[in-house]
Design a protein around this motif. Structure first.
Motif, PDB file in Angstrom:
ATOM      1  N   LEU A   1       0.822  -1.202   0.000  1.00  0.00           N
ATOM      2  CA  LEU A   1       0.000   0.000   0.000  1.00  0.00           C
ATOM      3  C   LEU A   1       0.858   1.255   0.000  1.00  0.00           C
ATOM      4  O   LEU A   1       0.490   2.274  -0.587  1.00  0.00           O
ATOM      5  N   SER A   2       2.008   1.190   0.653  1.00  0.00           N
ATOM      6  CA  SER A   2       2.901   2.349   0.663  1.00  0.00           C
ATOM      7  C   SER A   2       3.412   2.663  -0.729  1.00  0.00           C
ATOM      8  O   SER A   2       3.707   3.812  -1.058  1.00  0.00           O
ATOM      9  N   ALA A   3       3.547   1.634  -1.567  1.00  0.00           N
ATOM     10  CA  ALA A   3       4.062   1.823  -2.919  1.00  0.00           C
ATOM     11  C   ALA A   3       2.974   2.129  -3.937  1.00  0.00           C
ATOM     12  O   ALA A   3       3.261   2.335  -5.108  1.00  0.00           O
ATOM     13  N   ALA A   4       1.705   2.172  -3.486  1.00  0.00           N
ATOM     14  CA  ALA A   4       0.608   2.341  -4.432  1.00  0.00           C
ATOM     15  C   ALA A   4       0.618   3.730  -5.059  1.00  0.00           C
ATOM     16  O   ALA A   4       0.996   4.713  -4.431  1.00  0.00           O
ATOM     17  N   ASP A   5       0.215   3.772  -6.322  1.00  0.00           N
ATOM     18  CA  ASP A   5       0.036   5.028  -7.018  1.00  0.00           C
ATOM     19  C   ASP A   5      -1.243   5.682  -6.491  1.00  0.00           C
ATOM     20  O   ASP A   5      -2.318   5.092  -6.558  1.00  0.00           O
ATOM     21  N   HIS A   6      -1.156   6.917  -5.969  1.00  0.00           N
ATOM     22  CA  HIS A   6      -2.325   7.564  -5.388  1.00  0.00           C
ATOM     23  C   HIS A   6      -3.433   7.783  -6.416  1.00  0.00           C
ATOM     24  O   HIS A   6      -4.612   7.862  -6.062  1.00  0.00           O
TER      25      HIS A   6
ATOM     26  N   THR B   1      -3.992   5.777  -9.236  1.00  0.00           N
ATOM     27  CA  THR B   1      -4.562   4.503  -9.680  1.00  0.00           C
ATOM     28  C   THR B   1      -4.112   3.382  -8.734  1.00  0.00           C
ATOM     29  O   THR B   1      -3.314   2.517  -9.112  1.00  0.00           O
ATOM     30  N   PRO B   2      -4.581   3.408  -7.475  1.00  0.00           N
ATOM     31  CA  PRO B   2      -4.126   2.396  -6.521  1.00  0.00           C
ATOM     32  C   PRO B   2      -4.642   1.008  -6.893  1.00  0.00           C
ATOM     33  O   PRO B   2      -5.764   0.843  -7.385  1.00  0.00           O
ATOM     34  N   THR B   3      -3.816   0.004  -6.677  1.00  0.00           N
ATOM     35  CA  THR B   3      -4.235  -1.370  -6.919  1.00  0.00           C
ATOM     36  C   THR B   3      -4.971  -1.954  -5.732  1.00  0.00           C
ATOM     37  O   THR B   3      -5.674  -2.952  -5.870  1.00  0.00           O
ATOM     38  N   ALA B   4      -4.809  -1.364  -4.560  1.00  0.00           N
ATOM     39  CA  ALA B   4      -5.499  -1.821  -3.356  1.00  0.00           C
ATOM     40  C   ALA B   4      -5.581  -0.655  -2.399  1.00  0.00           C
ATOM     41  O   ALA B   4      -4.826   0.315  -2.493  1.00  0.00           O
ATOM     42  N   SER B   5      -6.541  -0.719  -1.467  1.00  0.00           N
ATOM     43  CA  SER B   5      -6.701   0.382  -0.525  1.00  0.00           C
ATOM     44  C   SER B   5      -6.877  -0.093   0.908  1.00  0.00           C
ATOM     45  O   SER B   5      -7.001   0.740   1.807  1.00  0.00           O
ATOM     46  N   THR B   6      -6.874  -1.418   1.146  1.00  0.00           N
ATOM     47  CA  THR B   6      -7.193  -1.932   2.478  1.00  0.00           C
ATOM     48  C   THR B   6      -6.285  -3.092   2.847  1.00  0.00           C
ATOM     49  O   THR B   6      -6.019  -3.971   2.020  1.00  0.00           O
ATOM     50  N   VAL B   7      -5.813  -3.070   4.093  1.00  0.00           N
ATOM     51  CA  VAL B   7      -5.184  -4.246   4.681  1.00  0.00           C
ATOM     52  C   VAL B   7      -6.145  -4.789   5.735  1.00  0.00           C
ATOM     53  O   VAL B   7      -6.523  -4.078   6.671  1.00  0.00           O
TER      54      VAL B   7
ATOM     55  N   TRP C   1       0.638   6.829   2.876  1.00  0.00           N
ATOM     56  CA  TRP C   1      -0.706   6.283   2.628  1.00  0.00           C
ATOM     57  C   TRP C   1      -1.666   7.434   2.381  1.00  0.00           C
ATOM     58  O   TRP C   1      -1.720   8.398   3.150  1.00  0.00           O
ATOM     59  N   LEU C   2      -2.486   7.319   1.372  1.00  0.00           N
ATOM     60  CA  LEU C   2      -3.515   8.307   1.094  1.00  0.00           C
ATOM     61  C   LEU C   2      -4.824   7.577   0.805  1.00  0.00           C
ATOM     62  O   LEU C   2      -4.925   6.837  -0.171  1.00  0.00           O
ATOM     63  N   GLY C   3      -5.808   7.739   1.687  1.00  0.00           N
ATOM     64  CA  GLY C   3      -7.098   7.092   1.508  1.00  0.00           C
ATOM     65  C   GLY C   3      -7.068   5.592   1.727  1.00  0.00           C
ATOM     66  O   GLY C   3      -7.782   4.851   1.054  1.00  0.00           O
ATOM     67  N   MET C   4      -6.259   5.121   2.684  1.00  0.00           N
ATOM     68  CA  MET C   4      -6.122   3.689   2.946  1.00  0.00           C
ATOM     69  C   MET C   4      -6.820   3.303   4.259  1.00  0.00           C
ATOM     70  O   MET C   4      -7.131   4.163   5.089  1.00  0.00           O
TER      71      MET C   4
ATOM     72  N   SER D   1      -7.048   8.516   6.089  1.00  0.00           N
ATOM     73  CA  SER D   1      -6.987   7.063   6.248  1.00  0.00           C
ATOM     74  C   SER D   1      -7.547   6.654   7.606  1.00  0.00           C
ATOM     75  O   SER D   1      -7.706   7.494   8.501  1.00  0.00           O
ATOM     76  N   ARG D   2      -7.826   5.344   7.758  1.00  0.00           N
ATOM     77  CA  ARG D   2      -8.443   4.826   8.979  1.00  0.00           C
ATOM     78  C   ARG D   2      -7.658   3.640   9.508  1.00  0.00           C
ATOM     79  O   ARG D   2      -7.215   2.775   8.751  1.00  0.00           O
ATOM     80  N   LEU D   3      -7.517   3.606  10.838  1.00  0.00           N
ATOM     81  CA  LEU D   3      -6.978   2.447  11.543  1.00  0.00           C
ATOM     82  C   LEU D   3      -8.058   2.014  12.515  1.00  0.00           C
ATOM     83  O   LEU D   3      -8.438   2.778  13.422  1.00  0.00           O
ATOM     84  N   MET D   4      -8.574   0.784  12.362  1.00  0.00           N
ATOM     85  CA  MET D   4      -9.770   0.445  13.118  1.00  0.00           C
ATOM     86  C   MET D   4      -9.870  -1.057  13.386  1.00  0.00           C
ATOM     87  O   MET D   4      -9.427  -1.890  12.595  1.00  0.00           O
ATOM     88  N   GLY D   5     -10.399  -1.375  14.569  1.00  0.00           N
ATOM     89  CA  GLY D   5     -10.802  -2.740  14.862  1.00  0.00           C
ATOM     90  C   GLY D   5      -9.687  -3.694  15.208  1.00  0.00           C
ATOM     91  O   GLY D   5      -9.685  -4.825  14.715  1.00  0.00           O
ATOM     92  N   PHE D   6      -8.736  -3.291  16.085  1.00  0.00           N
ATOM     93  CA  PHE D   6      -7.724  -4.246  16.525  1.00  0.00           C
ATOM     94  C   PHE D   6      -7.115  -3.786  17.839  1.00  0.00           C
ATOM     95  O   PHE D   6      -7.277  -2.640  18.267  1.00  0.00           O
TER      96      PHE D   6
END
Length: 324
Positions: free
Chosen positions: A6-11, A13-19, A37-40, A72-77
């Protein structure tokens, strides 16, 4: 590897947005880095997703370094630092991405020596601002600072959430629970907090520490068994630090310096609060120290109660000579 992807994603055209972290106990032996991270989203399943520190103890050990994340959001752990981790999440952008519009939601932080969440750490080059902390639990944090030379945080500046940088503005706490911490909220510089519907129990130094600030409000919250509800230093020159304290229940504080010792110019507006079961030494529950300089400290108080009886300003505030 997921974080790195996610850190390497193109802002654009991201290939993924969630871990997503399924239920389990994840052993963390070195710092995990969220970089650019932008919008992850980083999401678990609540108390069944637990990150446990098993790396080196002390020496500013950090479980997650937030190195420039925004919207971005960090949630549920759960983050468990009881094995000697100093910091749970360190918001410290070390490059060009200004951290803003972040959300910590449905998280639990356990046993970190310095801070569950630290904003403006030693690697920080840019501010982190506009952060929401919602429905989070902070337990037994900030009791291991002695002997760790880590400016600007001192031994007395450790807590569940610490705000250490200028312009770390607009930190909103809603529905959070703080138990058995040193300080629960520690605001060291020109940051500010808005506290809503939170519960504080057994803070050994104070629930909320407010130094020079852009303005704060604490509303509809409960403090029980803590040393103090709100503490702030007397500084020269005295800073304004306007603060609103409304509709709180403060019970069984233990400090002879009062439940509230807001020691700066204000104005401080205190209304619709209930103070119960203060220490046997007695005296008003609000005891501001006089500012070091000649500035006037301004207080507006209305409709407050001590042990179920509505009281006037003289019974509520042990005002120094230069307070109005």
């Amino acid at each position: 590897a997921c974080f790195d992807a996610l850190s390497a994603a193109d802002h654009n055209t991201p290939t993924a947005s969630t871990v997503y972290m399924p239920p389990g106990r994840y052993v963390i032996k070195k710092t995990l880095v969220l970089h650019d991270w932008l919008g992850m989203t980083l999401i678990g399943t609540g108390e069944t997703t637990v990150l446990v520190w098993k790396g080196a103890a002390g020496h500013n050990s950090t479980m997650i370094w937030s190195d420039g994340i925004s919207r971005s959001r960090l949630m549920g752990f759960v983050l468990d630092g009881t094995a000697g981790c100093d910091i749970g999440v360190d918001h410290a952008s070390n490059h060009s991405l200004f951290e803003t519009r972040l959300r910590h939601q449905n998280q639990k932080f356990l046993g970190f020596g310095q801070a569950g969440i630290r904003v403006g750490g030693h690697k920080s080059m840019l501010e982190s601002a506009e952060i929401i902390y919602e429905n989070c639990i902070f337990d037994s944090i900030g009791h291991a600072c002695k002997g760790l030379p880590f400016p600007p945080m001192s031994q007395s500046g450790c807590g569940a959430v610490t705000l250490l940088n200028f312009n770390d503005y607009d930190n909103v706490f809603d529905g959070c629970e703080f138990s058995n911490n040193a300080y629960s909220l520690y605001n060291d510089k020109m940051a500010n907090v808005y506290v809503r519907n939170c519960r504080f129990t057994n803070s050994s130094l104070a629930d909320i520490y407010l130094a020079a600030s852009a303005g704060n409000s604490i509303r509809r919250s409960v403090s029980q068994g803590s040393t103090q509800f709100i503490a702030s230093p007397a500084r020269d020159p005295a800073t304004p630090n306007p603060t609103i304290i409304q509709d709180n229940r403060i019970d069984s504080w233990t400090s002879p310096h009062g439940a509230i010792s807001h020691n700066m110019r204000g104005p401080v507006v205190v209304w619709d609060n209930q103070f119960t079961n203060g220490p046997a030494t007695g005296g008003p529950p609000i005891k501001p120290a006089p500012p070091i300089d000649s500035n006037i400290s301004l207080w507006v108080v209305s409709n407050n109660q001590i042990d179920g009886k509505r009281v006037d300003g003289a019974a509520l505030v042990d005002a120094p000579a230069n307070a109005k």
